[in-house]
Design a protein around this motif. Structure first.
Motif, PDB file in Angstrom:
ATOM      1  N   LYS A  65       1.159  -1.420   0.249  1.00 38.53           N
ATOM      2  CA  LYS A  65      -0.117  -0.087   0.129  1.00 38.53           C
ATOM      3  C   LYS A  65       1.226   1.761   0.400  1.00 38.53           C
ATOM      4  CE  LYS A  65      -4.315  -2.013   2.096  1.00 38.53           C
ATOM      5  NZ  LYS A  65      -5.212  -1.927   3.491  1.00 38.53           N
ATOM      6  N   SER A  66       2.440   1.259   0.773  1.00 38.09           N
ATOM      7  CA  SER A  66       2.622   2.161   0.793  1.00 38.09           C
ATOM      8  C   SER A  66       3.747   2.864  -0.662  1.00 38.09           C
ATOM      9  CB  SER A  66       3.852   2.326   1.739  1.00 38.09           C
ATOM     10  OG  SER A  66       4.913   0.922   0.687  1.00 38.09           O
ATOM     11  N   TRP A  67       3.131   2.319  -2.111  1.00 37.54           N
ATOM     12  CA  TRP A  67       3.489   2.758  -3.405  1.00 37.54           C
ATOM     13  C   TRP A  67       2.445   3.389  -3.476  1.00 37.54           C
ATOM     14  CZ3 TRP A  67       4.505  -2.396  -6.722  1.00 37.54           C
ATOM     15  CH2 TRP A  67       5.517  -3.565  -5.793  1.00 37.54           C
ATOM     16  N   TYR A  68       1.316   3.395  -3.151  1.00 35.63           N
ATOM     17  CA  TYR A  68       0.377   4.040  -3.982  1.00 35.63           C
ATOM     18  C   TYR A  68       0.263   5.124  -2.616  1.00 35.63           C
ATOM     19  CZ  TYR A  68      -0.404  -0.052  -6.386  1.00 35.63           C
ATOM     20  OH  TYR A  68      -0.233  -1.108  -7.727  1.00 35.63           O
ATOM     21  N   GLU A  69       0.495   5.468  -1.063  1.00 31.76           N
ATOM     22  CA  GLU A  69       0.189   6.004  -0.445  1.00 31.76           C
ATOM     23  C   GLU A  69       1.276   7.013  -0.756  1.00 31.76           C
ATOM     24  OE1 GLU A  69      -0.117   3.871   3.324  1.00 31.76           O
ATOM     25  OE2 GLU A  69      -2.230   3.223   2.926  1.00 31.76           O
ATOM     26  N   LYS A  70       2.374   6.717  -0.314  1.00 33.36           N
ATOM     27  CA  LYS A  70       3.501   7.471  -0.965  1.00 33.36           C
ATOM     28  C   LYS A  70       4.102   8.180  -2.254  1.00 33.36           C
ATOM     29  CE  LYS A  70       5.512   6.395   3.678  1.00 33.36           C
ATOM     30  NZ  LYS A  70       6.686   6.209   5.216  1.00 33.36           N
ATOM     31  N   GLY A  71       4.178   7.450  -3.116  1.00 32.00           N
ATOM     32  CA  GLY A  71       4.297   7.103  -4.252  1.00 32.00           C
ATOM     33  C   GLY A  71       5.896   6.317  -4.759  1.00 32.00           C
ATOM     34  N   VAL A  72       5.903   6.274  -6.220  1.00 34.76           N
ATOM     35  CA  VAL A  72       7.527   5.753  -6.081  1.00 34.76           C
ATOM     36  C   VAL A  72       7.864   6.372  -6.924  1.00 34.76           C
ATOM     37  CG1 VAL A  72       6.501   3.470  -5.658  1.00 34.76           C
ATOM     38  CG2 VAL A  72       6.579   4.959  -8.217  1.00 34.76           C
ATOM     39  N   ALA A  73       9.706   6.470  -7.068  1.00 36.41           N
ATOM     40  CA  ALA A  73      10.907   7.095  -7.215  1.00 36.41           C
ATOM     41  C   ALA A  73      10.658   6.221  -8.672  1.00 36.41           C
ATOM     42  CB  ALA A  73      11.990   6.857  -6.811  1.00 36.41           C
ATOM     43  N   LEU A  74      11.580   7.249  -9.683  1.00 39.98           N
ATOM     44  CA  LEU A  74      11.981   6.538 -11.251  1.00 39.98           C
ATOM     45  C   LEU A  74      13.073   7.325 -11.906  1.00 39.98           C
ATOM     46  CD1 LEU A  74      10.281   5.812 -14.155  1.00 39.98           C
ATOM     47  CD2 LEU A  74       9.349   7.659 -14.479  1.00 39.98           C
ATOM     48  N   ARG A  75      13.656   6.058 -12.476  1.00 37.17           N
ATOM     49  CA  ARG A  75      15.034   6.925 -12.803  1.00 37.17           C
ATOM     50  C   ARG A  75      15.876   7.001 -13.951  1.00 37.17           C
ATOM     51  NH1 ARG A  75      19.861   4.783 -10.427  1.00 37.17           N
ATOM     52  NH2 ARG A  75      19.225   5.380  -8.232  1.00 37.17           N
ATOM     53  N   SER A  76      16.098   7.907 -14.855  1.00 34.23           N
ATOM     54  CA  SER A  76      16.417   7.759 -15.805  1.00 34.23           C
ATOM     55  C   SER A  76      17.835   6.842 -16.389  1.00 34.23           C
ATOM     56  CB  SER A  76      16.762   8.586 -16.719  1.00 34.23           C
ATOM     57  OG  SER A  76      15.827  10.204 -16.873  1.00 34.23           O
ATOM     58  N   THR A  77      17.133   5.724 -17.400  1.00 33.44           N
ATOM     59  CA  THR A  77      18.581   5.013 -17.861  1.00 33.44           C
ATOM     60  C   THR A  77      19.216   5.352 -18.750  1.00 33.44           C
ATOM     61  OG1 THR A  77      19.421   2.995 -18.143  1.00 33.44           O
ATOM     62  CG2 THR A  77      16.828   3.398 -19.385  1.00 33.44           C
ATOM     63  N   VAL A  78      20.465   4.948 -19.009  1.00 32.71           N
ATOM     64  CA  VAL A  78      21.557   5.344 -20.478  1.00 32.71           C
ATOM     65  C   VAL A  78      20.741   4.724 -20.823  1.00 32.71           C
ATOM     66  CG1 VAL A  78      23.188   6.156 -19.112  1.00 32.71           C
ATOM     67  CG2 VAL A  78      22.779   3.542 -19.766  1.00 32.71           C
ATOM     68  N   CYS A  79      20.201   3.559 -20.973  1.00 33.20           N
ATOM     69  CA  CYS A  79      19.876   2.213 -22.043  1.00 33.20           C
ATOM     70  C   CYS A  79      18.548   3.319 -22.877  1.00 33.20           C
ATOM     71  CB  CYS A  79      19.205   1.169 -21.669  1.00 33.20           C
ATOM     72  SG  CYS A  79      20.317  -0.353 -20.925  1.00 33.20           S
ATOM     73  N   ARG A 114      18.378   1.496  -5.385  1.00 34.94           N
ATOM     74  CA  ARG A 114      17.778   1.592  -6.589  1.00 34.94           C
ATOM     75  C   ARG A 114      15.937   2.268  -7.106  1.00 34.94           C
ATOM     76  NH1 ARG A 114      18.848  -4.533  -7.916  1.00 34.94           N
ATOM     77  NH2 ARG A 114      18.897  -4.967  -5.679  1.00 34.94           N
ATOM     78  N   PRO A 115      15.851   2.636  -7.647  1.00 35.46           N
ATOM     79  CA  PRO A 115      14.252   3.274  -7.982  1.00 35.46           C
ATOM     80  C   PRO A 115      13.438   2.354  -8.521  1.00 35.46           C
ATOM     81  CG  PRO A 115      15.388   3.273 -10.377  1.00 35.46           C
ATOM     82  CD  PRO A 115      16.626   3.152  -9.148  1.00 35.46           C
ATOM     83  N   HIS A 116      12.812   2.756  -8.044  1.00 35.63           N
ATOM     84  CA  HIS A 116      10.926   1.485  -8.525  1.00 35.63           C
ATOM     85  C   HIS A 116      11.245   0.826  -9.727  1.00 35.63           C
ATOM     86  CE1 HIS A 116       7.491  -0.867  -8.362  1.00 35.63           C
ATOM     87  NE2 HIS A 116       7.074  -0.003  -9.643  1.00 35.63           N
ATOM     88  N   GLU A 117      11.565   1.686 -10.552  1.00 35.15           N
ATOM     89  CA  GLU A 117      11.141   1.778 -12.269  1.00 35.15           C
ATOM     90  C   GLU A 117      12.479   2.456 -13.241  1.00 35.15           C
ATOM     91  OE1 GLU A 117      11.278   0.137 -14.394  1.00 35.15           O
ATOM     92  OE2 GLU A 117       9.101  -0.176 -15.520  1.00 35.15           O
ATOM     93  N   LEU A 118      12.075   1.922 -14.175  1.00 37.22           N
ATOM     94  CA  LEU A 118      13.571   2.782 -14.879  1.00 37.22           C
ATOM     95  C   LEU A 118      12.936   3.526 -15.607  1.00 37.22           C
ATOM     96  CD1 LEU A 118      16.820   0.024 -14.534  1.00 37.22           C
ATOM     97  CD2 LEU A 118      16.099   2.605 -13.118  1.00 37.22           C
ATOM     98  N   VAL A 201       6.461  10.637  -7.644  1.00 35.81           N
ATOM     99  CA  VAL A 201       7.104  11.211  -6.809  1.00 35.81           C
ATOM    100  C   VAL A 201       8.154  12.422  -7.488  1.00 35.81           C
ATOM    101  CG1 VAL A 201       5.089  10.939  -5.175  1.00 35.81           C
ATOM    102  CG2 VAL A 201       7.789   9.798  -4.964  1.00 35.81           C
ATOM    103  N   THR A 202       9.332  11.020  -7.822  1.00 33.18           N
ATOM    104  CA  THR A 202      10.565  11.696  -8.215  1.00 33.18           C
ATOM    105  C   THR A 202      10.887  11.382  -9.439  1.00 33.18           C
ATOM    106  OG1 THR A 202      11.856   9.988  -7.027  1.00 33.18           O
ATOM    107  CG2 THR A 202      11.077  12.019  -5.809  1.00 33.18           C
ATOM    108  N   LEU A 203      11.829  11.719  -9.630  1.00 35.30           N
ATOM    109  CA  LEU A 203      12.993  11.479 -11.549  1.00 35.30           C
ATOM    110  C   LEU A 203      13.991  12.199 -10.928  1.00 35.30           C
ATOM    111  CD1 LEU A 203      12.847   9.680 -14.106  1.00 35.30           C
ATOM    112  CD2 LEU A 203      11.726  12.317 -14.851  1.00 35.30           C
ATOM    113  N   ASP A 204      14.550  10.913 -11.614  1.00 33.54           N
ATOM    114  CA  ASP A 204      16.097  11.614 -11.006  1.00 33.54           C
ATOM    115  C   ASP A 204      16.039  11.968  -9.917  1.00 33.54           C
ATOM    116  OD1 ASP A 204      16.525  10.440 -14.010  1.00 33.54           O
ATOM    117  OD2 ASP A 204      16.136  11.719 -14.795  1.00 33.54           O
ATOM    118  N   GLY A 205      15.339  12.134  -8.706  1.00 34.19           N
ATOM    119  CA  GLY A 205      15.803  12.841  -7.566  1.00 34.19           C
ATOM    120  C   GLY A 205      15.388  14.148  -7.547  1.00 34.19           C
ATOM    121  N   ARG A 206      14.742  14.537  -9.098  1.00 34.45           N
ATOM    122  CA  ARG A 206      14.027  15.735  -8.735  1.00 34.45           C
ATOM    123  C   ARG A 206      12.413  15.258  -8.327  1.00 34.45           C
ATOM    124  NH1 ARG A 206      15.939  19.218 -14.088  1.00 34.45           N
ATOM    125  NH2 ARG A 206      17.926  18.073 -13.619  1.00 34.45           N
ATOM    126  N   ARG A 207      12.026  16.230  -7.340  1.00 36.52           N
ATOM    127  CA  ARG A 207      10.939  16.134  -7.296  1.00 36.52           C
ATOM    128  C   ARG A 207       9.714  16.645  -7.831  1.00 36.52           C
ATOM    129  NH1 ARG A 207       9.065  19.407  -1.587  1.00 36.52           N
ATOM    130  NH2 ARG A 207       8.367  21.512  -3.627  1.00 36.52           N
TER     131      ARG A 207
END
Length: 228
Positions: A65-79, A114-118, A201-207
């Motif tokens: 439930k915490s994924w939906y209550e707090k959100g997850v992190a996303l990070r760009s990949t070099v691929c 590690r982020p939740h998704e790339l 809630v974040t991408l590459d560490g940016r809110r």
């Protein structure tokens, strides 16, 4: 069933059985397992032009439930996602090597954060999709998502969410997006079969926005659950 049929045709093949028969087989197979919540992974293989079906059924546990209550992190990949000249993204295949390499690259940084998704970018540097998900943002009083020409797979959940948004009277646009669009979005979320509507809630560490799941994302998530 429609996407599976199209993917087969894109490879110059046809389903070994009719879609209606295949659906019935899936239903019977699921009942035989006795599982109330299950993940079904179906694949089609050909040996000397003879088509064969392979089905995996495994227990499915709901995500935290915490994924939906707090959100997850996303990070760009070099691929990068390949050009459509190299591989047609609309044919869903088992070629997940790029996703595996992207996660290995992320794990090599520190192994802890590690982020939740790339996030994959396309050949031209525009936003494409996650390793196993589609991406959406709320911006300019519209719901925006990368167009198919960005090198994405038309996700089934993606299509449902777009339809739900239109039913609410929201403007839905498919267009080329940049990371700047995501950095400056009001809200952001991912969609796929298991996660449904998952706030980012974040991408590459940016809110993104105020750094918490947004109200519009929550509404779509609630609308999606009503379809079950």
């Amino acid at each position: 069933m429609e996407r599976l049929t199209e993917s087969c045709l894109a490879l110059g093949q046809t389903l070994p059985v009719r879609a209606r028969q295949l659906k019935a087989w899936l239903v019977v197979s699921l009942k035989e397992t006795g599982l109330k919540n299950a993940s079904l992974r179906l694949s089609v293989h050909w040996f000397s032009q003879e088509g064969r079906l392979l089905l995996f059924l495994t227990p499915f546990e709901s995500h935290p439930k915490s994924w939906y209550e707090k959100g997850v992190a996303l990070r760009s990949t070099v691929c990068r996602r390949p050009s459509s000249r190299a591989q047609d993204a609309q044919a869903k295949t088992s070629q997940y090597v790029s996703g595996v390499l992207a996660h290995l690259d992320a794990a090599g940084e520190d192994g802890l954060s590690r982020p939740h998704e790339l996030l994959f970018l396309g050949p031209s540097g525009t936003v494409a999709e996650g390793t196993v998900s589609n991406i959406f943002i709320f911006k300019e009083k519209s719901l925006l998502t990368p167009s198919v020409s960005s090198g994405i797979l038309r996700g089934v959940t993606r299509a449902v969410v777009m339809d739900l948004a239109r039913k609410r009277g929201w403007r839905v646009l498919e267009r080329h997006l940049t990371r700047h669009d995501l950095y400056t979005a009001r809200e952001c979320f991912l969609t796929n079969t298991s996660s449904e509507v998952l706030p980012v809630v974040t991408l590459d560490g940016r809110r993104i926005g105020d750094g918490a799941p947004g109200p519009l994302t929550r509404l779509l998530g609630e609308d999606f659950k009503k379809l079950r």
